[in-house]
Design a protein around this motif. Structure first.
Motif, PDB file in Angstrom:
ATOM      1  N   ALA A  41      -2.757   5.583  10.177  1.00 39.35           N
ATOM      2  CA  ALA A  41      -3.020   7.103   9.867  1.00 39.35           C
ATOM      3  C   ALA A  41      -3.241   7.806   9.423  1.00 39.35           C
ATOM      4  CB  ALA A  41      -2.983   7.836  11.341  1.00 39.35           C
ATOM      5  N   ASN A  42      -1.728   7.871   8.864  1.00 40.40           N
ATOM      6  CA  ASN A  42      -1.342   8.264   7.473  1.00 40.40           C
ATOM      7  C   ASN A  42      -0.650   7.726   6.245  1.00 40.40           C
ATOM      8  OD1 ASN A  42       0.870  10.970   8.556  1.00 40.40           O
ATOM      9  ND2 ASN A  42       1.238   8.999   9.798  1.00 40.40           N
ATOM     10  N   ILE A  43      -0.836   6.483   6.232  1.00 41.19           N
ATOM     11  CA  ILE A  43      -1.909   5.786   4.394  1.00 41.19           C
ATOM     12  C   ILE A  43      -3.181   6.477   4.189  1.00 41.19           C
ATOM     13  CG2 ILE A  43      -2.175   3.859   3.935  1.00 41.19           C
ATOM     14  CD1 ILE A  43      -0.150   2.601   5.441  1.00 41.19           C
ATOM     15  N   LEU A  44      -3.806   6.081   5.313  1.00 40.90           N
ATOM     16  CA  LEU A  44      -5.320   6.809   5.474  1.00 40.90           C
ATOM     17  C   LEU A  44      -5.343   8.052   5.187  1.00 40.90           C
ATOM     18  CD1 LEU A  44      -7.457   3.969   7.546  1.00 40.90           C
ATOM     19  CD2 LEU A  44      -6.745   4.036   4.910  1.00 40.90           C
ATOM     20  N   TYR A  45      -5.083   9.318   5.495  1.00 42.90           N
ATOM     21  CA  TYR A  45      -4.504  10.238   4.986  1.00 42.90           C
ATOM     22  C   TYR A  45      -4.151  10.596   3.744  1.00 42.90           C
ATOM     23  CZ  TYR A  45      -2.314  14.937   5.526  1.00 42.90           C
ATOM     24  OH  TYR A  45      -2.550  15.837   4.890  1.00 42.90           O
ATOM     25  N   ILE A  46      -3.611  10.366   3.101  1.00 42.57           N
ATOM     26  CA  ILE A  46      -2.368  10.090   1.751  1.00 42.57           C
ATOM     27  C   ILE A  46      -3.832  10.031   1.062  1.00 42.57           C
ATOM     28  CG2 ILE A  46      -1.410  10.300   0.444  1.00 42.57           C
ATOM     29  CD1 ILE A  46       1.170   9.315   3.171  1.00 42.57           C
ATOM     30  N   PHE A  47      -4.159   9.006   1.089  1.00 42.19           N
ATOM     31  CA  PHE A  47      -5.639   7.917   0.143  1.00 42.19           C
ATOM     32  C   PHE A  47      -6.457   8.576   0.299  1.00 42.19           C
ATOM     33  CE2 PHE A  47      -9.457   5.655  -0.142  1.00 42.19           C
ATOM     34  CZ  PHE A  47      -9.180   4.872  -1.376  1.00 42.19           C
TER      35      PHE A  47
ATOM     36  N   THR B 277       4.050  -0.077   7.514  1.00 44.66           N
ATOM     37  CA  THR B 277       5.240   1.147   7.246  1.00 44.66           C
ATOM     38  C   THR B 277       5.372   0.840   5.938  1.00 44.66           C
ATOM     39  OG1 THR B 277       5.529   0.640   9.957  1.00 44.66           O
ATOM     40  CG2 THR B 277       7.345   1.669   8.672  1.00 44.66           C
ATOM     41  N   ILE B 278       5.949  -0.191   4.928  1.00 43.39           N
ATOM     42  CA  ILE B 278       5.802  -0.236   4.489  1.00 43.39           C
ATOM     43  C   ILE B 278       5.346   0.369   3.055  1.00 43.39           C
ATOM     44  CG2 ILE B 278       7.068  -1.828   1.756  1.00 43.39           C
ATOM     45  CD1 ILE B 278       7.228  -3.752   4.611  1.00 43.39           C
ATOM     46  N   THR B 279       4.259   0.480   3.934  1.00 44.33           N
ATOM     47  CA  THR B 279       3.178   1.197   2.025  1.00 44.33           C
ATOM     48  C   THR B 279       3.563   2.280   2.520  1.00 44.33           C
ATOM     49  OG1 THR B 279       1.564  -0.368   2.589  1.00 44.33           O
ATOM     50  CG2 THR B 279       0.594   1.508   1.859  1.00 44.33           C
ATOM     51  N   PHE B 280       3.533   3.201   3.910  1.00 43.68           N
ATOM     52  CA  PHE B 280       3.529   4.497   4.604  1.00 43.68           C
ATOM     53  C   PHE B 280       4.318   5.127   3.775  1.00 43.68           C
ATOM     54  CE2 PHE B 280       5.802   7.659   7.096  1.00 43.68           C
ATOM     55  CZ  PHE B 280       5.343   9.359   7.353  1.00 43.68           C
ATOM     56  N   ILE B 281       6.732   4.224   3.614  1.00 45.19           N
ATOM     57  CA  ILE B 281       7.118   4.559   2.771  1.00 45.19           C
ATOM     58  C   ILE B 281       7.281   4.720   1.336  1.00 45.19           C
ATOM     59  CG2 ILE B 281       9.643   3.999   3.175  1.00 45.19           C
ATOM     60  CD1 ILE B 281       9.593   2.957   5.702  1.00 45.19           C
ATOM     61  N   SER B 282       6.578   4.439   0.895  1.00 43.41           N
ATOM     62  CA  SER B 282       6.237   4.487  -0.420  1.00 43.41           C
ATOM     63  C   SER B 282       5.665   5.546  -0.759  1.00 43.41           C
ATOM     64  CB  SER B 282       6.080   2.614  -0.827  1.00 43.41           C
ATOM     65  OG  SER B 282       6.708   1.690  -0.388  1.00 43.41           O
ATOM     66  N   TYR B 283       4.238   5.297  -0.159  1.00 39.27           N
ATOM     67  CA  TYR B 283       3.378   6.826  -0.688  1.00 39.27           C
ATOM     68  C   TYR B 283       4.348   8.176  -0.007  1.00 39.27           C
ATOM     69  CZ  TYR B 283      -1.204   4.284  -0.250  1.00 39.27           C
ATOM     70  OH  TYR B 283      -1.877   3.462  -0.851  1.00 39.27           O
ATOM     71  N   PHE B 284       5.031   7.891   0.911  1.00 44.31           N
ATOM     72  CA  PHE B 284       5.851   9.367   1.208  1.00 44.31           C
ATOM     73  C   PHE B 284       6.926   9.589  -0.034  1.00 44.31           C
ATOM     74  CE2 PHE B 284       9.242  10.914   3.457  1.00 44.31           C
ATOM     75  CZ  PHE B 284       8.615  12.139   3.649  1.00 44.31           C
TER      76      PHE B 284
ATOM     77  N   PHE C 237      -2.273   5.509  -8.859  1.00 36.73           N
ATOM     78  CA  PHE C 237      -1.409   4.482  -8.643  1.00 36.73           C
ATOM     79  C   PHE C 237      -1.610   4.202  -7.294  1.00 36.73           C
ATOM     80  CE2 PHE C 237       2.371   3.085  -5.466  1.00 36.73           C
ATOM     81  CZ  PHE C 237       2.466   1.543  -5.802  1.00 36.73           C
ATOM     82  N   ILE C 238      -1.674   5.531  -5.982  1.00 40.74           N
ATOM     83  CA  ILE C 238      -1.958   5.276  -4.595  1.00 40.74           C
ATOM     84  C   ILE C 238      -3.285   5.290  -4.160  1.00 40.74           C
ATOM     85  CG2 ILE C 238      -2.342   6.860  -2.711  1.00 40.74           C
ATOM     86  CD1 ILE C 238       0.512   8.888  -3.518  1.00 40.74           C
ATOM     87  N   ILE C 239      -4.979   5.297  -5.505  1.00 40.80           N
ATOM     88  CA  ILE C 239      -5.620   5.170  -4.718  1.00 40.80           C
ATOM     89  C   ILE C 239      -5.773   4.049  -5.233  1.00 40.80           C
ATOM     90  CG2 ILE C 239      -7.886   5.617  -6.160  1.00 40.80           C
ATOM     91  CD1 ILE C 239      -6.969   8.429  -6.132  1.00 40.80           C
ATOM     92  N   GLY C 240      -5.273   3.261  -6.201  1.00 38.93           N
ATOM     93  CA  GLY C 240      -5.895   1.323  -7.120  1.00 38.93           C
ATOM     94  C   GLY C 240      -5.601   0.859  -6.069  1.00 38.93           C
ATOM     95  N   TYR C 241      -3.313   0.873  -5.047  1.00 39.25           N
ATOM     96  CA  TYR C 241      -2.851   0.350  -4.393  1.00 39.25           C
ATOM     97  C   TYR C 241      -4.186   1.135  -3.029  1.00 39.25           C
ATOM     98  CZ  TYR C 241       0.625  -1.337  -1.114  1.00 39.25           C
ATOM     99  OH  TYR C 241       1.763  -2.355  -0.576  1.00 39.25           O
ATOM    100  N   GLY C 242      -4.563   2.264  -2.521  1.00 37.13           N
ATOM    101  CA  GLY C 242      -4.317   1.708  -1.349  1.00 37.13           C
ATOM    102  C   GLY C 242      -6.121   1.115  -1.245  1.00 37.13           C
ATOM    103  N   LEU C 243      -7.243   1.262  -2.508  1.00 42.20           N
ATOM    104  CA  LEU C 243      -8.594   0.226  -2.435  1.00 42.20           C
ATOM    105  C   LEU C 243      -7.753  -1.146  -2.081  1.00 42.20           C
ATOM    106  CD1 LEU C 243     -10.123   2.299  -5.194  1.00 42.20           C
ATOM    107  CD2 LEU C 243     -10.594   2.256  -3.035  1.00 42.20           C
ATOM    108  N   LEU C 244      -6.990  -1.763  -2.734  1.00 39.11           N
ATOM    109  CA  LEU C 244      -6.414  -2.862  -3.473  1.00 39.11           C
ATOM    110  C   LEU C 244      -6.143  -3.554  -1.882  1.00 39.11           C
ATOM    111  CD1 LEU C 244      -5.747  -6.328  -4.469  1.00 39.11           C
ATOM    112  CD2 LEU C 244      -3.648  -4.981  -4.668  1.00 39.11           C
TER     113      LEU C 244
END
Length: 432
Positions: free
Chosen positions: A87-93, A157-164, A186-193
């Motif tokens: 939920a938080n990863i997609l919110y940031i993306f 969780t690792i992805t969320f921490i990295s974004y944070f 990076f965040i958009i590209g990593y999210g799409l990937l």
């Protein structure tokens, strides 16, 4: 508190936080809807007020609160972590996607906070709904292991921490600096990937599942062939025994020993006749089922049932040439139902299993009835997610079985327990 939020211009933070908890709810499938929304409402108010003091650091607190609140309702920490992280990863993306025009300086209209929040949340919910739709279709057809959920939760969780961490560095380095733009891409590209990898993983799981079910189908067909071979061998043995019986009768007739002939008839011939009627003829109506993959499952499972001493009978009064359903799901579902029926009936003195096929109101109905222990848990407990009489994470629980059947779109499973009798009715809609 709401007045404080409005007076300090924090209404957009309140809306964003609310959307995160809404998405956690959508992912989790929480049953206590009213209670969850009341709890999340007060949580969002507190988190919004804290944002005025913590700013971007409150994002970590949102994640932690979502994990705790979700765990209270679903009782599974790995799933709570997974849903809160997603939920938080997609919110940031979604926020970064919506913020691209602002970072490129396209004008005052797009710089409006209200517009950015509206666009961000719209993108967020669209992504979530699409992802949920895709995963629901795939997961209903695939039994996802808890180990895979744990792995996905850890990676999320690792992805969320990295974004944070990236967001924290970006805020301290200047929101629209060169580093900020690099982080944005990076965040958009990593999210799409990540989404592509996730969808590829789901596709791979579905293909692997289909291949395994095809292999099971072949195994069922082999078992059916082996059973036919076994029946042929038994017929040859019966033919040999029948010739010996005729010779014995002939000897008694030649000697005109009617007393011994009568004794031989009731002790040997009559007993053998009763045994044949009790076993083989009770399965004779299997011949009316012309769907080979399904017939193989029934023949194999019901033969095993008879060998275990369970009173077993099948009724198929009319010829069934084809069944309009996903054959893999149907074979697997019926195999699981019969396995469970055999396991339950075997534990009961004078256990029984009855199977019937009949058509009613444009539906093909398959009924499996078996005796079971009166200490069996209540039906609502059997339907709890993850519950199995074989123990935790073992066997196919009734909840998962119902989801698998419902995934076909034209099949429905109805279950009843009444005074030590367990009944499962599989209904299949057929075209007129």
């Amino acid at each position: 508190m709401l007045e404080y939020i409005l007076n300090n211009g924090l209404y957009y933070v309140f809306v964003q936080n609310s959307s995160v908890f809404l998405v956690v709810y959508l992912f989790s499938g929480i049953k206590e809807k009213k209670s969850y929304f009341i709890s999340s409402f007060f949580s969002v108010i507190m988190l919004t007020i804290l944002y005025a003091h913590l700013n971007v650091w409150s994002l970590g607190l949102i994640w932690l609160t979502a994990v705790i609140l979700d765990f209270i309702y679903i009782k599974k920490i790995h799933r709570a972590i997974l849903f809160a992280s997603l939920a938080n990863i997609l919110y940031i993306f979604a926020n970064y996607v919506a913020g691209i025009p602002l970072s490129w300086g396209t004008g005052p209209f797009i710089s409006s906070v209200e517009v950015l929040v509206a666009v961000g949340i719209s993108i967020y919910l669209i992504i979530v709904l699409l992802l949920k739709k895709i995963t629901t279709i795939v997961i209903k057809k695939v039994q996802v292991s808890e180990r895979l959920v744990w792995m996905t939760a850890i990676l999320s969780t690792i992805t969320f921490i990295s974004y944070f961490i990236i967001i924290i560095i970006e805020r301290f380095g200047g929101e629209y600096s060169a580093m900020g733009k690099a982080n944005e891409f990076f965040i958009i590209g990593y999210g799409l990937l990540s989404m592509l990898v996730f969808l590829a993983l789901l596709y791979s799981l579905q293909k692997e599942y289909t291949a395994k079910e095809k292999q099971k189908e072949m195994t069922y067909l082999k078992d059916y062939t082996d059973q036919l071979e076994k029946n042929y061998t038994e017929m040859r043995r019966f033919k040999h025994d029948y010739q010996n019986i005729l010779l014995s009768i002939e000897d008694y007739i030649k000697e005109k020993d009617l007393i011994k002939l009568e004794e031989y008839f009731y002790s040997k011939i009559k007993t053998a006749s009763t045994a044949i009627e009790k076993n083989d003829f009770k399965l004779s109506q299997l011949g009316n089922l012309k769907v080979n993959e399904l017939k193989s499952v029934l023949a194999n499972k019901l033969s095993i049932s008879q060998e275990l001493g369970i009173d077993t009978e099948v009724e198929i009064s009319e010829r069934i040439e084809a069944i309009e359903a996903d054959s893999i799901v149907l074979v697997r579902a019926l195999g699981i139902i019969l396995d469970n029926a055999i396991e339950a009936a075997e534990q009961i003195d004078n256990g029984m299993i009855r199977v019937a096929f009949f058509r009613k109101l444009n539906k093909l109905v398959i009924v499996v009835v078996n005796s079971c222990s009166k200490e069996l848990p209540k039906l609502f407990e059997l339907k709890k997610e993850g519950f199995s009489t074989k123990g935790e994470n073992r066997g196919m629980g009734l909840s998962n079985l119902e989801q698998m059947v419902a995934s076909t779109g034209n099949m429905m499973l109805d279950t009843k327990i009444d005074h030590g009798v367990f009944t499962q009715m599989l209904s299949i809609d057929e075209k007129k």
